[in-house]
Design an enzyme around this catalytic site. Structure first.
Site, PDB file in Angstrom:
ATOM      1  N   GLY A   1       0.815  -1.220   0.000  1.00  0.00           N
ATOM      2  CA  GLY A   1       0.000   0.000   0.000  1.00  0.00           C
ATOM      3  C   GLY A   1       0.841   1.260   0.000  1.00  0.00           C
ATOM      4  N   ALA A   2       0.213   2.392   0.391  1.00  0.00           N
ATOM      5  CA  ALA A   2       0.839   3.723   0.298  1.00  0.00           C
ATOM      6  C   ALA A   2       1.426   3.894  -1.114  1.00  0.00           C
ATOM      7  CB  ALA A   2       1.908   3.918   1.375  1.00  0.00           C
TER       8      ALA A   2
ATOM      9  N   HIS B   1       2.678   4.802  -4.762  1.00  0.00           N
ATOM     10  CA  HIS B   1       3.262   5.999  -5.391  1.00  0.00           C
ATOM     11  C   HIS B   1       3.539   5.691  -6.861  1.00  0.00           C
ATOM     12  CE1 HIS B   1       7.076   3.940  -5.015  1.00  0.00           C
ATOM     13  NE2 HIS B   1       6.962   3.877  -3.689  1.00  0.00           N
TER      14      HIS B   1
ATOM     15  N   GLY C   1       6.058   4.767  -8.414  1.00  0.00           N
ATOM     16  CA  GLY C   1       6.810   3.527  -8.647  1.00  0.00           C
ATOM     17  C   GLY C   1       5.844   2.346  -8.776  1.00  0.00           C
ATOM     18  N   HIS C   2       4.889   2.239  -7.831  1.00  0.00           N
ATOM     19  CA  HIS C   2       3.887   1.164  -7.909  1.00  0.00           C
ATOM     20  C   HIS C   2       3.054   1.306  -9.182  1.00  0.00           C
ATOM     21  CE1 HIS C   2       4.306   1.531  -3.399  1.00  0.00           C
ATOM     22  NE2 HIS C   2       4.555   0.261  -3.586  1.00  0.00           N
TER      23      HIS C   2
ATOM     24  N   GLY D   1       9.771  -4.061  -8.742  1.00  0.00           N
ATOM     25  CA  GLY D   1      10.693  -2.989  -9.116  1.00  0.00           C
ATOM     26  C   GLY D   1      12.148  -3.413  -8.915  1.00  0.00           C
TER      27      GLY D   1
ATOM     28  N   ASP E   1      14.303  -2.565  -5.404  1.00  0.00           N
ATOM     29  CA  ASP E   1      14.559  -3.543  -4.344  1.00  0.00           C
ATOM     30  C   ASP E   1      15.201  -4.763  -4.997  1.00  0.00           C
ATOM     31  OD1 ASP E   1      13.476  -2.122  -2.108  1.00  0.00           O
ATOM     32  OD2 ASP E   1      11.518  -2.408  -3.010  1.00  0.00           O
TER      33      ASP E   1
ATOM     34  N   LEU F   1      12.479   7.137  -6.847  1.00  0.00           N
ATOM     35  CA  LEU F   1      11.272   7.357  -6.039  1.00  0.00           C
ATOM     36  C   LEU F   1      11.176   6.342  -4.910  1.00  0.00           C
ATOM     37  CD1 LEU F   1       8.355   8.272  -8.447  1.00  0.00           C
ATOM     38  CD2 LEU F   1      10.135   9.709  -7.454  1.00  0.00           C
TER      39      LEU F   1
END
Ligand code: PAF
Length: 277
Positions: free
Chosen positions: A27-28, A30, A32-33, A148, A151, A185
């Protein structure tokens, strides 16, 4: 978009699926997601996003309760990104008492990010294994999962898990999203002051410098590391590391098979970044 909160309900909505693109998140959301979701949308018939703040990847003393939760905003973002199914399970529906554990490999799971947070990757692999199995349960024609490159260690370990456990999932590595100044990001960028943002730019500059050196034929990692340290001389560098795509440490850059990783503390904020060469 269908929002489902338990596994039984998800299984009802995942019968007879063709290609599925899956984006697991905590969640949260941004940009990138969003870039992962967009790619999943472009490449698959059905897009499933999960939002699950996974307790087992937080170590003792790490504040699970302080992890940002923005369910309403996240739901809106997923709707606009044309997600088909948003899976938001409860902890009780995912974890059981005295359950079986997936363990990260003894070396690759416990170096770099894994040495600072020993056991963190056990929790990541545990939950990703469960999420993959839940989506694979009704045998979609194909399952692609999007992660991504930022990570990079997580991505390498999940790819290894898929291989080692013979899971029928294609792992799709997605490019790091950067702002116009080059900063990768991250939800942690919100903790940086304007001055710290300027300081943090040395991280991506050092990676650019490394890639330029490689293009000039410098493949020796200690030379590259020296130059990178010079670019980041005002930062508190935690590590600069050179690994191949199997996440084994290397001393000489192998073209198209190397990743250079950096972890730094800027002010109070820990930032990571990397470049794939
Ligand atoms: O990268 C993340 O957000 C998490 O580690 C993941 C892969 C969703 C597992 O909880």
């Amino acid at each position: 978009m269908i929002i489902v909160k338990n596994i039984e309900e998800l299984l009802k909505h995942t019968k007879n699926l063709d290609s599925v693109g899956f984006v697991p998140t905590m969640g949260a959301l941004h940009q990138g997601h969003l870039s992962l979701i967009k790619r999943a949308r472009d490449e698959n018939r059905t897009v499933i996003v999960s939002i699950f703040v996974n307790p087992t990847q937080f170590l003792e003393g790490e504040d699970l309760d302080k992890y940002p939760r923005r369910d309403l905003a996240d739901i809106e973002i997923c709707k606009r990104a044309d997600v088909d199914i948003l899976f938001m399970p409860t902890v009780e529906s995912i974890y059981f008492e005295d359950e079986l554990r997936v363990e990260a490999p003894a070396i690759r799971g416990f170096i770099l990010e894994g040495s600072r947070r020993a056991g963190h990757f056990n929790g990541v692999l545990q939950v990703v294994m469960k999420l993959f199995n839940i989506i694979l349960f009704n045998r979609p024609k194909s399952l692609r999962a999007y992660f991504g490159k930022k990570d990079a260690q997580q991505l390498a370990l999940i790819s290894q898990m898929v291989k080692d456990y013979f899971l029928n999932v294609d792992i799709i590595p997605c490019e790091i999203v950067r702002d116009s100044s080059g900063l990768a990001l991250s939800s942690r960028n919100a903790y940086l002051s304007a001055d710290e943002v300027k300081e943090a730019l040395a991280i991506s500059r050092s990676l650019k410098r490394a890639s330029k050196l490689v293009m000039q034929g410098v493949l020796d990692t200690s030379t590259i590391e020296r130059e990178m340290r010079d670019v980041m001389k005002n930062l508190d560098i935690e590590y600069i590391a050179f690994v191949n795509r199997d996440f084994k440490k290397i001393e000489t850059i192998e073209l198209k098979n190397s990743t250079i990783l950096v972890a730094c503390i800027v002010g109070e904020t820990r930032l990571i970044d990397n470049i794939w060469i």
